[in-house]
Design a protein around this motif. Structure first.
Motif, PDB file in Angstrom:
ATOM      1  N   VAL A  36       0.793  -1.116  -0.054  1.00 17.58           N
ATOM      2  CA  VAL A  36      -0.224  -0.567   0.463  1.00 17.58           C
ATOM      3  C   VAL A  36       1.055   0.965   0.218  1.00 17.58           C
ATOM      4  O   VAL A  36       1.375   1.417   0.454  1.00 17.58           O
ATOM      5  CB  VAL A  36      -1.200   0.291   1.100  1.00 17.58           C
ATOM      6  N   SER A  37       1.075   2.382  -1.203  1.00 15.64           N
ATOM      7  CA  SER A  37       1.448   3.278  -1.341  1.00 15.64           C
ATOM      8  C   SER A  37       1.109   4.339  -0.682  1.00 15.64           C
ATOM      9  O   SER A  37      -0.514   4.633  -1.876  1.00 15.64           O
ATOM     10  CB  SER A  37       2.434   3.443  -2.214  1.00 15.64           C
ATOM     11  N   ASP A  38       1.095   5.612  -0.855  1.00  9.31           N
ATOM     12  CA  ASP A  38       0.464   7.058  -0.774  1.00  9.31           C
ATOM     13  C   ASP A  38       0.216   7.368  -1.879  1.00  9.31           C
ATOM     14  O   ASP A  38       1.880   7.807  -2.544  1.00  9.31           O
ATOM     15  CB  ASP A  38       1.258   7.798   0.571  1.00  9.31           C
ATOM     16  N   MET A  39      -0.161   7.679  -2.929  1.00  4.75           N
ATOM     17  CA  MET A  39      -0.562   7.861  -4.293  1.00  4.75           C
ATOM     18  C   MET A  39      -1.108   9.907  -3.697  1.00  4.75           C
ATOM     19  O   MET A  39      -1.859   9.903  -3.492  1.00  4.75           O
ATOM     20  CB  MET A  39      -1.665   7.947  -4.869  1.00  4.75           C
ATOM     21  N   PRO A  40      -0.364  10.583  -4.369  1.00  5.64           N
ATOM     22  CA  PRO A  40      -0.070  11.910  -5.302  1.00  5.64           C
ATOM     23  C   PRO A  40      -2.075  12.244  -5.242  1.00  5.64           C
ATOM     24  O   PRO A  40      -1.884  11.823  -6.197  1.00  5.64           O
ATOM     25  CB  PRO A  40       0.575  12.876  -4.858  1.00  5.64           C
ATOM     26  N   MET A  41      -2.184  13.079  -4.878  1.00  6.39           N
ATOM     27  CA  MET A  41      -4.385  13.306  -5.830  1.00  6.39           C
ATOM     28  C   MET A  41      -3.077  14.740  -5.993  1.00  6.39           C
ATOM     29  O   MET A  41      -3.151  15.453  -5.408  1.00  6.39           O
ATOM     30  CB  MET A  41      -4.924  13.237  -4.665  1.00  6.39           C
ATOM     31  N   SER A  46      -3.385  13.100   0.119  1.00  2.00           N
ATOM     32  CA  SER A  46      -2.236  11.784  -0.879  1.00  2.00           C
ATOM     33  C   SER A  46      -4.154  10.172  -0.845  1.00  2.00           C
ATOM     34  O   SER A  46      -5.025  10.994   0.171  1.00  2.00           O
ATOM     35  CB  SER A  46      -1.287  11.488   0.048  1.00  2.00           C
ATOM     36  N   TYR A  47      -3.790   9.345  -1.201  1.00  6.29           N
ATOM     37  CA  TYR A  47      -4.756   8.046  -0.958  1.00  6.29           C
ATOM     38  C   TYR A  47      -3.966   6.780  -0.994  1.00  6.29           C
ATOM     39  O   TYR A  47      -2.697   6.905  -1.850  1.00  6.29           O
ATOM     40  CB  TYR A  47      -5.067   8.246  -2.487  1.00  6.29           C
ATOM     41  N   ALA A  48      -4.108   5.702   0.104  1.00 13.67           N
ATOM     42  CA  ALA A  48      -3.284   4.919   0.236  1.00 13.67           C
ATOM     43  C   ALA A  48      -4.081   3.899  -1.063  1.00 13.67           C
ATOM     44  O   ALA A  48      -4.817   3.261  -0.632  1.00 13.67           O
ATOM     45  CB  ALA A  48      -4.013   4.311   1.316  1.00 13.67           C
ATOM     46  N   GLY A  49      -3.206   3.644  -2.050  1.00 17.83           N
ATOM     47  CA  GLY A  49      -3.137   2.610  -2.881  1.00 17.83           C
ATOM     48  C   GLY A  49      -2.759   1.711  -3.116  1.00 17.83           C
ATOM     49  O   GLY A  49      -1.571   1.109  -2.438  1.00 17.83           O
ATOM     50  N   ILE A  50      -3.850   0.498  -2.649  1.00 16.50           N
ATOM     51  CA  ILE A  50      -3.071  -0.918  -3.248  1.00 16.50           C
ATOM     52  C   ILE A  50      -2.564  -1.392  -4.514  1.00 16.50           C
ATOM     53  O   ILE A  50      -3.243  -0.810  -5.667  1.00 16.50           O
ATOM     54  CB  ILE A  50      -4.358  -1.906  -3.141  1.00 16.50           C
ATOM     55  N   GLY A  58      -6.815  -0.650  -6.047  1.00 13.31           N
ATOM     56  CA  GLY A  58      -7.777  -0.192  -5.250  1.00 13.31           C
ATOM     57  C   GLY A  58      -7.197   0.453  -4.242  1.00 13.31           C
ATOM     58  O   GLY A  58      -5.598   1.350  -4.136  1.00 13.31           O
ATOM     59  N   GLY A  59      -7.678   1.024  -3.424  1.00 15.24           N
ATOM     60  CA  GLY A  59      -6.905   1.828  -2.080  1.00 15.24           C
ATOM     61  C   GLY A  59      -7.784   2.290  -1.250  1.00 15.24           C
ATOM     62  O   GLY A  59      -9.592   1.134  -1.638  1.00 15.24           O
ATOM     63  N   PHE A  60      -7.617   2.353   0.017  1.00 17.73           N
ATOM     64  CA  PHE A  60      -8.444   2.893   1.145  1.00 17.73           C
ATOM     65  C   PHE A  60      -8.786   4.559   0.871  1.00 17.73           C
ATOM     66  O   PHE A  60      -7.811   5.324   1.046  1.00 17.73           O
ATOM     67  CB  PHE A  60      -7.701   2.725   2.468  1.00 17.73           C
ATOM     68  N   MET A  61     -10.707   4.120   1.226  1.00 20.02           N
ATOM     69  CA  MET A  61     -10.689   5.961   0.960  1.00 20.02           C
ATOM     70  C   MET A  61     -10.330   6.087   2.797  1.00 20.02           C
ATOM     71  O   MET A  61     -10.174   5.976   3.670  1.00 20.02           O
ATOM     72  CB  MET A  61     -12.158   5.520   1.754  1.00 20.02           C
ATOM     73  N   PRO A  62      -9.919   7.704   2.281  1.00 16.17           N
ATOM     74  CA  PRO A  62      -9.088   8.026   3.402  1.00 16.17           C
ATOM     75  C   PRO A  62      -9.611   8.422   4.398  1.00 16.17           C
ATOM     76  O   PRO A  62      -9.330   8.712   5.941  1.00 16.17           O
ATOM     77  CB  PRO A  62      -8.108   9.126   2.835  1.00 16.17           C
ATOM     78  N   VAL A  63     -10.839   9.111   4.312  1.00 18.00           N
ATOM     79  CA  VAL A  63     -12.058   8.988   5.081  1.00 18.00           C
ATOM     80  C   VAL A  63     -12.495   8.465   6.039  1.00 18.00           C
ATOM     81  O   VAL A  63     -13.454   7.812   5.442  1.00 18.00           O
ATOM     82  CB  VAL A  63     -13.444  10.881   4.984  1.00 18.00           C
ATOM     83  N   ASP A  99     -17.608  14.441 -11.237  1.00 15.76           N
ATOM     84  CA  ASP A  99     -16.752  14.182 -11.892  1.00 15.76           C
ATOM     85  C   ASP A  99     -15.924  15.216 -10.315  1.00 15.76           C
ATOM     86  O   ASP A  99     -15.790  15.455  -9.520  1.00 15.76           O
ATOM     87  CB  ASP A  99     -16.679  15.922 -12.744  1.00 15.76           C
ATOM     88  N   PHE A 100     -14.170  13.796 -10.682  1.00 18.91           N
ATOM     89  CA  PHE A 100     -13.615  14.096  -9.610  1.00 18.91           C
ATOM     90  C   PHE A 100     -12.241  14.276 -10.212  1.00 18.91           C
ATOM     91  O   PHE A 100     -11.329  13.362 -11.151  1.00 18.91           O
ATOM     92  CB  PHE A 100     -13.233  12.410  -9.325  1.00 18.91           C
ATOM     93  N   PRO A 101     -11.800  15.910 -10.489  1.00 18.71           N
ATOM     94  CA  PRO A 101     -10.873  15.991 -10.999  1.00 18.71           C
ATOM     95  C   PRO A 101      -8.883  14.858 -10.987  1.00 18.71           C
ATOM     96  O   PRO A 101      -8.688  14.225  -9.338  1.00 18.71           O
ATOM     97  CB  PRO A 101     -10.311  17.263 -10.355  1.00 18.71           C
ATOM     98  N   GLY A 102      -8.447  14.528 -11.791  1.00 10.78           N
ATOM     99  CA  GLY A 102      -7.684  13.473 -11.555  1.00 10.78           C
ATOM    100  C   GLY A 102      -7.996  12.184 -11.916  1.00 10.78           C
ATOM    101  O   GLY A 102      -6.797  11.190 -11.648  1.00 10.78           O
ATOM    102  N   VAL A 103      -9.377  11.690 -12.324  1.00 13.14           N
ATOM    103  CA  VAL A 103      -9.431  10.856 -11.961  1.00 13.14           C
ATOM    104  C   VAL A 103     -10.675  10.280 -13.143  1.00 13.14           C
ATOM    105  O   VAL A 103     -10.359   9.436 -13.936  1.00 13.14           O
ATOM    106  CB  VAL A 103      -9.901  10.427 -10.081  1.00 13.14           C
ATOM    107  N   GLY A 104     -11.252  11.032 -12.530  1.00 13.76           N
ATOM    108  CA  GLY A 104     -12.809  11.096 -14.015  1.00 13.76           C
ATOM    109  C   GLY A 104     -14.305  11.328 -13.061  1.00 13.76           C
ATOM    110  O   GLY A 104     -13.948  11.796 -11.911  1.00 13.76           O
TER     111      GLY A 104
END
Length: 127
Positions: A36-41, A46-50, A58-63, A99-104
């Motif tokens: 699990v790596s922290d991915m910059p948004m 950051s988002y904990a990406g699997i 995938g990942g873990f919702m930070p909230v 829309d979620f900028p940087g994602v889609g």
């Protein structure tokens, strides 16, 4: 092999949400051996990406969320059209297309049989 993030109808991402994102991250790192790596948004967070092998899956919702669940994202060619089709066929709209900028662009539905799923068109697919 086709890229699930560009293939209509393919499962392309999983996301965990729950009351303790950091605890869930540690649990799955131990149990499944996930990296699990922290991915910059784009917004600076950051988002904990699997990552499995070299591929993010995938990942873990930070909230923290009140109820834990895994969400499956299905790549679609047009979130708005597929969301409308789902509603026309008896689904409940949980999250309207947005829309979620940087994602889609994403939306979430609950099918007529009680299961929920998220629809996504990644920015890389949009013209």
């Amino acid at each position: 092999m086709t890229n699930p993030m560009q293939t209509h109808g393919a499962a392309s991402w999983i996301q965990h949400s729950g009351g303790d994102p950091a605890g869930a991250r540690k649990f799955y790192e131990s149990v499944l051996g996930w990296t699990v790596s922290d991915m910059p948004m784009q917004d600076g967070s950051s988002y904990a990406g699997i990552v499995v092998g070299e591929n993010p899956i995938g990942g873990f919702m930070p909230v923290p969320a009140p109820a834990g669940e895994w969400t499956i994202y299905i790549t679609v060619d047009d979130v708005d059209a597929r969301f409308k089709s789902a509603l026309d066929n008896g689904a409940e709209g949980i999250d309207e297309p947005a829309d979620f900028p940087g994602v889609g662009r994403m939306a979430k539905i609950r099918d007529p049989y009680g299961a929920s799923i998220s629809l996504i068109t990644y920015e890389s697919m949009q013209g």
